[in-house]
Scaffold this motif. Sequence first.
Motif, mmCIF file in Angstrom:
data_model
loop_
_atom_site.group_PDB
_atom_site.id
_atom_site.type_symbol
_atom_site.label_atom_id
_atom_site.label_comp_id
_atom_site.label_asym_id
_atom_site.label_seq_id
_atom_site.Cartn_x
_atom_site.Cartn_y
_atom_site.Cartn_z
ATOM 1 N N ARG A 89 0.925 -0.907 -0.325
ATOM 2 C CA ARG A 89 -0.095 0.182 0.020
ATOM 3 C C ARG A 89 1.340 1.074 -0.021
ATOM 4 O O ARG A 89 1.540 1.225 0.314
ATOM 5 C CB ARG A 89 -1.123 -0.597 1.158
ATOM 6 N N PRO A 90 0.958 2.320 -0.642
ATOM 7 C CA PRO A 90 1.182 3.612 -0.367
ATOM 8 C C PRO A 90 1.593 4.591 0.786
ATOM 9 O O PRO A 90 -0.115 3.992 1.884
ATOM 10 C CB PRO A 90 0.334 4.619 -1.531
ATOM 11 N N SER B 209 -2.304 8.707 -5.000
ATOM 12 C CA SER B 209 -1.062 8.226 -3.674
ATOM 13 C C SER B 209 0.446 8.311 -3.904
ATOM 14 O O SER B 209 0.138 8.570 -4.962
ATOM 15 C CB SER B 209 -1.467 6.283 -4.063
ATOM 16 N N GLU C 196 -2.789 7.738 0.794
ATOM 17 C CA GLU C 196 -3.682 7.892 -0.088
ATOM 18 C C GLU C 196 -4.958 9.443 0.484
ATOM 19 O O GLU C 196 -5.098 8.664 1.010
ATOM 20 C CB GLU C 196 -4.522 6.487 -0.322
ATOM 21 N N ASP D 272 4.340 7.496 -2.422
ATOM 22 C CA ASP D 272 5.308 6.243 -2.011
ATOM 23 C C ASP D 272 6.168 7.643 -1.895
ATOM 24 O O ASP D 272 6.830 8.512 -2.751
ATOM 25 C CB ASP D 272 5.476 5.588 -2.951
ATOM 26 N N ARG E 203 -8.373 9.787 -7.348
ATOM 27 C CA ARG E 203 -7.453 9.075 -6.759
ATOM 28 C C ARG E 203 -5.830 9.988 -6.723
ATOM 29 O O ARG E 203 -5.689 9.721 -8.238
ATOM 30 C CB ARG E 203 -7.706 7.856 -6.047
#
Length: 139
Positions: A17-18, A79, A21, A81, A77
């Motif tokens: 998962r990032p 996200s 989000e 990282d 959306r």
Amino acid sequence: MTSTSVVTPEGPTVSNRPDVELRLPAESAYVAVLRMTTAGLAARLDFTLDDIEDLRMAVGEACALVLEHASARGDLRASFDLSDGSIRVSISADSEPGSEPDSDSFGWQVLTALTSDVRTHREGALLWVSFTVRSSITA
């Protein structure tokens, strides 16, 4: 996306998962919220003011590219990282099948000039534009 190791009582696990989000209505009025969030994340990573402004501009262009094809009442959306000296950003919106960003557009040219590793892909109804921005301090 980066993987994160988490230690639980059962032992370490890996998550894809990032780090951050965000989901907003797929309307251009919400892009400012996303740009502000992006600036805050970059500031936490000690990006310079110029790097932060380039990143904010890149996020705006990526949003424009996906919102052009967004479905009515869909979601936008994002996200993120985060790593030392860089941010991988992925922007998506619910869109019609077969729609793709125009790689000859001015927005695409701006995005590719400000970032590295720009990619588009489709995941079901989601049209994604992803890119990486590295801080000029660590470059």
